[in-house]
Write a protein that holds these residues in place. Sequence first.
Motif, PDB file in Angstrom:
ATOM      1  N   ARG A   1      29.599  33.729  45.752  1.00 38.80           N
ATOM      2  CA  ARG A   1      28.456  34.505  46.247  1.00 38.80           C
ATOM      3  C   ARG A   1      28.775  35.990  46.384  1.00 38.80           C
ATOM      4  NH1 ARG A   1      27.225  32.569  51.771  1.00 38.80           N
ATOM      5  NH2 ARG A   1      28.991  33.910  52.207  1.00 38.80           N
ATOM      6  N   ASP A   2      29.946  36.322  46.957  1.00 34.26           N
ATOM      7  CA  ASP A   2      30.250  37.705  47.333  1.00 34.26           C
ATOM      8  C   ASP A   2      31.331  38.360  46.476  1.00 34.26           C
ATOM      9  OD1 ASP A   2      28.423  37.349  49.474  1.00 34.26           O
ATOM     10  OD2 ASP A   2      30.015  36.465  50.689  1.00 34.26           O
ATOM     11  N   GLY A   3      31.943  37.601  45.578  1.00 31.36           N
ATOM     12  CA  GLY A   3      33.022  38.128  44.751  1.00 31.36           C
ATOM     13  C   GLY A   3      34.377  37.829  45.366  1.00 31.36           C
ATOM     14  N   LEU A   4      35.400  37.834  44.550  1.00 25.48           N
ATOM     15  CA  LEU A   4      36.743  37.487  45.014  1.00 25.48           C
ATOM     16  C   LEU A   4      37.250  38.448  46.087  1.00 25.48           C
ATOM     17  CD1 LEU A   4      38.994  35.446  44.696  1.00 25.48           C
ATOM     18  CD2 LEU A   4      39.941  36.853  42.874  1.00 25.48           C
ATOM     19  N   ALA A   5      36.792  39.683  46.046  1.00 30.29           N
ATOM     20  CA  ALA A   5      37.206  40.655  47.060  1.00 30.29           C
ATOM     21  C   ALA A   5      36.799  40.233  48.469  1.00 30.29           C
ATOM     22  CB  ALA A   5      36.639  42.025  46.731  1.00 30.29           C
ATOM     23  N   ALA A   6      35.861  39.302  48.573  1.00 32.79           N
ATOM     24  CA  ALA A   6      35.446  38.814  49.891  1.00 32.79           C
ATOM     25  C   ALA A   6      36.573  38.093  50.612  1.00 32.79           C
ATOM     26  CB  ALA A   6      34.238  37.887  49.759  1.00 32.79           C
ATOM     27  N   ILE A   7      37.489  37.496  49.850  1.00 28.42           N
ATOM     28  CA  ILE A   7      38.626  36.820  50.495  1.00 28.42           C
ATOM     29  C   ILE A   7      39.950  37.504  50.141  1.00 28.42           C
ATOM     30  CG2 ILE A   7      37.426  34.603  50.553  1.00 28.42           C
ATOM     31  CD1 ILE A   7      39.540  33.655  48.439  1.00 28.42           C
ATOM     32  N   ALA A   8      39.938  38.374  49.147  1.00 30.81           N
ATOM     33  CA  ALA A   8      41.141  39.109  48.750  1.00 30.81           C
ATOM     34  C   ALA A   8      40.751  40.580  48.552  1.00 30.81           C
ATOM     35  CB  ALA A   8      41.726  38.520  47.467  1.00 30.81           C
ATOM     36  N   PRO A   9      40.593  41.324  49.655  1.00 27.31           N
ATOM     37  CA  PRO A   9      40.137  42.714  49.555  1.00 27.31           C
ATOM     38  C   PRO A   9      40.995  43.538  48.588  1.00 27.31           C
ATOM     39  CG  PRO A   9      40.189  42.006  51.839  1.00 27.31           C
ATOM     40  CD  PRO A   9      40.830  40.922  51.027  1.00 27.31           C
ATOM     41  N   GLY A  10      40.320  44.287  47.740  1.00 27.40           N
ATOM     42  CA  GLY A  10      41.000  45.146  46.782  1.00 27.40           C
ATOM     43  C   GLY A  10      41.349  44.473  45.469  1.00 27.40           C
ATOM     44  N   TYR A  11      41.253  43.152  45.401  1.00 25.18           N
ATOM     45  CA  TYR A  11      41.585  42.440  44.167  1.00 25.18           C
ATOM     46  C   TYR A  11      40.509  42.714  43.131  1.00 25.18           C
ATOM     47  CZ  TYR A  11      43.044  38.766  40.972  1.00 25.18           C
ATOM     48  OH  TYR A  11      43.484  38.084  39.861  1.00 25.18           O
ATOM     49  N   GLU A  12      40.919  43.081  41.934  1.00 27.19           N
ATOM     50  CA  GLU A  12      39.970  43.368  40.859  1.00 27.19           C
ATOM     51  C   GLU A  12      39.886  42.197  39.902  1.00 27.19           C
ATOM     52  OE1 GLU A  12      40.331  47.131  38.935  1.00 27.19           O
ATOM     53  OE2 GLU A  12      40.842  48.148  40.804  1.00 27.19           O
ATOM     54  N   THR A  13      38.658  41.851  39.563  1.00 27.40           N
ATOM     55  CA  THR A  13      38.394  40.712  38.694  1.00 27.40           C
ATOM     56  C   THR A  13      37.183  41.014  37.825  1.00 27.40           C
ATOM     57  OG1 THR A  13      37.864  38.356  38.666  1.00 27.40           O
ATOM     58  CG2 THR A  13      37.004  39.617  40.493  1.00 27.40           C
ATOM     59  N   ASP A  14      37.089  40.320  36.726  1.00 24.40           N
ATOM     60  CA  ASP A  14      35.909  40.458  35.866  1.00 24.40           C
ATOM     61  C   ASP A  14      34.752  39.584  36.338  1.00 24.40           C
ATOM     62  OD1 ASP A  14      37.081  42.310  34.119  1.00 24.40           O
ATOM     63  OD2 ASP A  14      38.013  40.728  32.924  1.00 24.40           O
ATOM     64  N   MET A  15      35.007  38.703  37.292  1.00 27.07           N
ATOM     65  CA  MET A  15      33.957  37.804  37.759  1.00 27.07           C
ATOM     66  C   MET A  15      32.995  38.553  38.682  1.00 27.07           C
ATOM     67  SD  MET A  15      34.243  34.176  39.701  1.00 27.07           S
ATOM     68  CE  MET A  15      32.931  33.672  40.786  1.00 27.07           C
ATOM     69  N   PRO A  16      31.708  38.489  38.353  1.00 29.21           N
ATOM     70  CA  PRO A  16      30.726  39.152  39.229  1.00 29.21           C
ATOM     71  C   PRO A  16      30.443  38.308  40.468  1.00 29.21           C
ATOM     72  CG  PRO A  16      29.588  38.012  37.467  1.00 29.21           C
ATOM     73  CD  PRO A  16      31.078  37.863  37.193  1.00 29.21           C
ATOM     74  N   ALA A  17      29.896  38.957  41.476  1.00 29.80           N
ATOM     75  CA  ALA A  17      29.366  38.236  42.630  1.00 29.80           C
ATOM     76  C   ALA A  17      27.976  37.734  42.239  1.00 29.80           C
ATOM     77  CB  ALA A  17      29.285  39.159  43.838  1.00 29.80           C
ATOM     78  N   PHE A  18      27.618  36.554  42.682  1.00 26.60           N
ATOM     79  CA  PHE A  18      26.342  35.962  42.287  1.00 26.60           C
ATOM     80  C   PHE A  18      25.282  36.015  43.386  1.00 26.60           C
ATOM     81  CE2 PHE A  18      29.088  34.394  38.989  1.00 26.60           C
ATOM     82  CZ  PHE A  18      28.273  34.412  37.869  1.00 26.60           C
ATOM     83  N   ARG A  19      25.547  36.805  44.450  1.00 23.37           N
ATOM     84  CA  ARG A  19      24.534  36.993  45.491  1.00 23.37           C
ATOM     85  C   ARG A  19      23.303  37.609  44.840  1.00 23.37           C
ATOM     86  NH1 ARG A  19      24.374  37.548  51.018  1.00 23.37           N
ATOM     87  NH2 ARG A  19      26.635  37.607  51.251  1.00 23.37           N
ATOM     88  N   GLY A  20      22.154  37.052  45.120  1.00 24.55           N
ATOM     89  CA  GLY A  20      20.919  37.548  44.525  1.00 24.55           C
ATOM     90  C   GLY A  20      20.593  36.886  43.193  1.00 24.55           C
TER      91      GLY A  20
END
Length: 151
Positions: A103-122
Motif C-alpha cells: 500500500r505505502d511502498g517499501l520505504a514504509a518499513i525500511a525508510p530510505g530504501y529505494e525500489t522500483d516497486m510503486p506504492a499502490f495506495r489509491g
Amino acid sequence: MYSRIPAVLFATDRRFSAAHCLMMVLLALTVTILAATTALAQPERPDGQALYLEYCASCHGANLEGQPNWMERLPSGRLPAPPHDETGHTWHHSDEQLLRIVRDGLAAIAPGYETDMPAFRGTLSDQEIVAILDDIKQAWPDREREVQRSR
C-alpha cells in the motif's frame, strides 16, 4: 398489473383463500428481501489471483518466480523484483508489514530504501491487497505459511 396472476389464486375455495394467497405473496416478498439484504451486507471478496496478474505479475512473475538474479543489484543500485514463492523472502514479513509495503511502498518499513516497486495506495484498496496476499500465501508450503502466520 394483476391481470397476469391466475384468477384461481383469488378463488374463495378452501385451497386458495385470499388470506392464504396474501400470506404466500408476503412470504415470497420476505424471502426476496432477506436474500437481497444478505447479499448487500456481505461484500464480494476481491479476486486476489486476477488482481495479482493485473498489478504484480509483470515484475514478480505469473508463477511468483520473481525476476532473474533477484539478489544481485541492477546498475541503478536497486534490486530486481523478488519471487513471492517459498524461495523468496515475502513469507518472512508479517501480514501488517506486507500490507504496508504494497500500500505505502517499501520505504514504509525500511525508510530510505529505494525500489522500483510503486506504492499502490489509491490504486488498490486494503481489501484488494489482502486478497492478493492471501492468494500468494496459498502457494507456500505449510512450513512457510506457519512461519509467516506466527509473525
